[in-house]
Design a protein around this motif. Structure first.
Motif, PDB file in Angstrom:
ATOM      1  N   ALA A   1       0.830  -1.204   0.000  1.00 12.66           N
ATOM      2  CA  ALA A   1       0.000   0.000   0.000  1.00 12.66           C
ATOM      3  C   ALA A   1       0.865   1.255   0.000  1.00 12.66           C
ATOM      4  CB  ALA A   1      -0.928  -0.011   1.220  1.00 12.66           C
ATOM      5  N   VAL A   2       1.934   1.243   0.776  1.00 17.11           N
ATOM      6  CA  VAL A   2       2.816   2.405   0.852  1.00 17.11           C
ATOM      7  C   VAL A   2       3.540   2.622  -0.472  1.00 17.11           C
ATOM      8  CG1 VAL A   2       4.867   3.333   1.984  1.00 17.11           C
ATOM      9  CG2 VAL A   2       3.101   2.220   3.340  1.00 17.11           C
TER      10      VAL A   2
ATOM     11  N   LEU B   1       1.249   4.152  -3.001  1.00 20.51           N
ATOM     12  CA  LEU B   1       1.086   5.586  -2.746  1.00 20.51           C
ATOM     13  C   LEU B   1       2.278   6.382  -3.266  1.00 20.51           C
ATOM     14  CD1 LEU B   1      -0.367   7.972  -1.396  1.00 20.51           C
ATOM     15  CD2 LEU B   1       0.852   7.391   0.711  1.00 20.51           C
TER      16      LEU B   1
ATOM     17  N   LEU C   1       2.070   6.858  -6.985  1.00 19.48           N
ATOM     18  CA  LEU C   1       1.110   7.904  -7.345  1.00 19.48           C
ATOM     19  C   LEU C   1       1.697   9.298  -7.107  1.00 19.48           C
ATOM     20  CD1 LEU C   1      -2.218   6.394  -5.949  1.00 19.48           C
ATOM     21  CD2 LEU C   1      -1.462   6.516  -8.337  1.00 19.48           C
ATOM     22  N   LEU C   2       2.395   9.450  -5.992  1.00 15.29           N
ATOM     23  CA  LEU C   2       3.012  10.743  -5.704  1.00 15.29           C
ATOM     24  C   LEU C   2       4.128  11.062  -6.700  1.00 15.29           C
ATOM     25  CD1 LEU C   2       3.200  10.558  -1.802  1.00 15.29           C
ATOM     26  CD2 LEU C   2       1.672  11.981  -3.179  1.00 15.29           C
TER      27      LEU C   2
ATOM     28  N   PHE D   1      -5.458  15.192  -5.686  1.00 16.79           N
ATOM     29  CA  PHE D   1      -5.355  14.827  -4.272  1.00 16.79           C
ATOM     30  C   PHE D   1      -6.720  14.805  -3.600  1.00 16.79           C
ATOM     31  CE2 PHE D   1      -5.054  16.360   0.134  1.00 16.79           C
ATOM     32  CZ  PHE D   1      -4.371  15.286   0.692  1.00 16.79           C
TER      33      PHE D   1
ATOM     34  N   GLY E   1      -8.716  11.855  -4.970  1.00 17.02           N
ATOM     35  CA  GLY E   1      -8.151  10.601  -4.472  1.00 17.02           C
ATOM     36  C   GLY E   1      -8.451  10.376  -3.000  1.00 17.02           C
ATOM     37  N   ALA E   2      -8.350  11.424  -2.186  1.00 13.74           N
ATOM     38  CA  ALA E   2      -8.653  11.296  -0.763  1.00 13.74           C
ATOM     39  C   ALA E   2     -10.113  10.931  -0.549  1.00 13.74           C
ATOM     40  CB  ALA E   2      -8.322  12.601  -0.039  1.00 13.74           C
TER      41      ALA E   2
ATOM     42  N   LEU F   1     -10.633   7.297  -1.446  1.00  8.09           N
ATOM     43  CA  LEU F   1     -10.051   6.428  -0.425  1.00  8.09           C
ATOM     44  C   LEU F   1     -10.995   6.265   0.757  1.00  8.09           C
ATOM     45  CD1 LEU F   1      -7.582   4.821   0.563  1.00  8.09           C
ATOM     46  CD2 LEU F   1      -6.701   6.953   1.549  1.00  8.09           C
TER      47      LEU F   1
ATOM     48  N   VAL G   1       2.610  16.177   2.890  1.00  5.15           N
ATOM     49  CA  VAL G   1       1.667  16.087   1.772  1.00  5.15           C
ATOM     50  C   VAL G   1       1.457  17.461   1.140  1.00  5.15           C
ATOM     51  CG1 VAL G   1      -0.747  15.663   1.171  1.00  5.15           C
ATOM     52  CG2 VAL G   1       0.479  14.019   2.585  1.00  5.15           C
TER      53      VAL G   1
ATOM     54  N   GLY H   1       5.777   8.473   2.597  1.00  7.25           N
ATOM     55  CA  GLY H   1       5.717   7.011   2.651  1.00  7.25           C
ATOM     56  C   GLY H   1       6.046   6.475   4.025  1.00  7.25           C
TER      57      GLY H   1
ATOM     58  N   VAL I   1       3.021   7.215   6.311  1.00 12.31           N
ATOM     59  CA  VAL I   1       1.870   6.350   6.028  1.00 12.31           C
ATOM     60  C   VAL I   1       2.129   4.936   6.552  1.00 12.31           C
ATOM     61  CG1 VAL I   1       0.529   5.269   4.182  1.00 12.31           C
ATOM     62  CG2 VAL I   1       1.089   7.707   4.063  1.00 12.31           C
TER      63      VAL I   1
END
Length: 434
Positions: free
Chosen positions: A209-210, A213, A216-217, A232, A235-236, A239, A348, A365, A368
């Motif tokens: 998962a990390v 992410l 994507l970043l 962002f 996406g948030a 999620l 972020v 990362g 998270v």
């Protein structure tokens, strides 16, 4: 022999010393229980003397560190209402000094140097565990898991997951030659192998998962800042909706079955219930920092016995917020939650609303990963552990400390008085006066 200060405290020039200091820290965090106080002394020795090298560096914008310092002060003051004041006093001072070392590291070590040092330390730590080669039986699910020189599979799983993460981000953002790719291969393979044989479900589930992410970043670098904000926010929102749907459609149980876990998370839900009940006895301030899991205390002894912890040490409620609620009350759990959220939001926002840089992406990362683990492990509330060091390093990295270059300061002074740097001008001016 005189060593230039920059080789010790300048993030742009101290990659050798900084990597060494981080590697020593990782080793101390992993095996101080085995090798004793000498490892903790080595950890202090690589960070605290840097204050004497350039104390001004650490005093600039000190006010930006007010939240962790306030939390550290609260931890220390909990000795006044602690059920075990002696243990609280000692552990609180250790935690405060641990935060101080992370602060020094953030002011002197770049994210690239941190990554290199962490990889060196993790590689040596995992090699030593491979040499020890110990396995341990999990009495709750009846499985045998590789623990190496650690006390549990979750600890070695965390170190291995960090090894994978730092390898990937180094290769993606920080490498400068093909040799660095070759050097990362053994670390990546060893970390992946250790993660597989440890059977740590938390680490196995969190690292993909990390990494997704971070991908994507990394892709967001191609977008303008305005489009980054839109992506962002969308996406948030997706999620949150996906997480809510997964909880209500039974997807959580499906994921747990993949990793061989039941809905009780191997007894964790029972532990959480016991922790919640214990917190009700002192809901505001808690029982005191590190004052619950104390030998001789009835509730701690009962839970150690129920979970077959014969050593009667190194156990917790497997949830950062419940652990904080029991020891530090609602005040403490609010503070630690604010520290985590402020750190994550700060990095972020640096990626989404400012110029894209690799450093904040890497620290996002890390945060998270710690956030995911915080619901099932306790990685950030104890001194001399990797999780808390990375948390406070990431927090203190939010402050951009201006460092005045001596050369620039000299040039500025000469511009104000040109006679100091232009002899011809000075001589000509003198002759004209005559």
């Amino acid at each position: 022999m005189k060593i230039p200060k920059s080789l010790l405290v300048d993030p742009e020039k101290n990659s050798v010393y900084g990597s060494f200091a981080v590697a020593v820290s990782i080793w101390a965090f992993s095996y101080s229980v085995i090798f004793g106080q000498v490892m903790i002394l080595a950890y202090y020795a690589v960070w605290l003397p840097l204050i004497l090298v350039d104390y001004r560096r650490f005093l600039r914008q000190l006010s930006s560190a007010w939240l962790p310092l306030l939390f550290a002060a609260y931890v220390c003051f909990s000795v006044f209402w602690s059920a075990a004041p002696g243990i609280t006093a000692r552990t609180a001072v250790q935690y405060f000094s641990h935060i101080a070392c992370a602060y020094i590291a953030a002011r002197t070590v770049s994210v690239r140097t941190l990554t290199i040092g962490a990889l060196i330390g993790i590689f040596v730590v995992l090699l030593y565990s491979l040499k020890v080669g110990a396995y341990s039986e999990d009495v709750l699910d009846g499985t045998y898991n590789f623990v190496g020189a650690f006390a549990s599979k979750n600890q070695i799983g965390f170190v291995a997951s960090l090894g994978i993460y730092f390898c990937v981000v180094f290769l993606a953002f920080l490498r400068r030659s093909r040799m660095s790719f070759i050097a990362m291969v053994p670390v990546l393979l060893l970390s992946a192998y250790m993660l597989a044989v440890s059977h740590s479900a938390t680490s196995v589930a969190s690292i993909p998962a990390v990494l997704a992410l971070v991908v994507l970043l990394a892709m967001s670098k191609l977008l303008s800042r305005r489009y980054r904000r839109v992506v962002f926010l969308v996406g948030a929102g997706l999620l949150v909706v996906s997480a809510f749907a997964a909880m209500n459609m039974g997807l959580l149980d499906f994921v747990l079955n993949i990793f061989g876990k039941d809905s009780t998370l191997t007894g964790r839900t029972y532990l959480w219930e016991q922790g919640w009940n214990a917190a009700q006895k002192s809901p505001i301030l808690g029982v005191g920092y590190a004052a619950y899991w104390v030998q001789g205390f009835a509730e701690a002894e009962r839970l150690w016995n129920e979970f077959y912890i014969t050593s009667r040490t190194g156990f917790h409620f497997h949830n950062t917020y419940i652990e904080a609620l029991v020891e530090l009350g609602a005040v403490g759990v609010t503070m630690i939650a604010l520290i985590m959220l402020r750190t994550l939001y700060g990095h972020v926002s640096a990626v989404i609303f400012r110029t894209w840089q690799a450093g904040p992406v890497i620290l996002i990362g890390v945060m998270v990963l710690l956030l995911i683990r915080s619901f099932v492990e306790v990685d950030i509330l104890n001194p001399y552990v990797t999780g808390s060091f990375l948390l406070y390093y990431s927090f203190f990295k939010l402050a951009k400390v201006p460092v005045t270059s001596p050369r620039r300061a000299a040039v500025k002074g000469l511009e104000q008085d040109p006679e100091k740097w232009n002899p011809a001008f000075a001589n000509g001016h003198a002759q004209t006066s005559k």
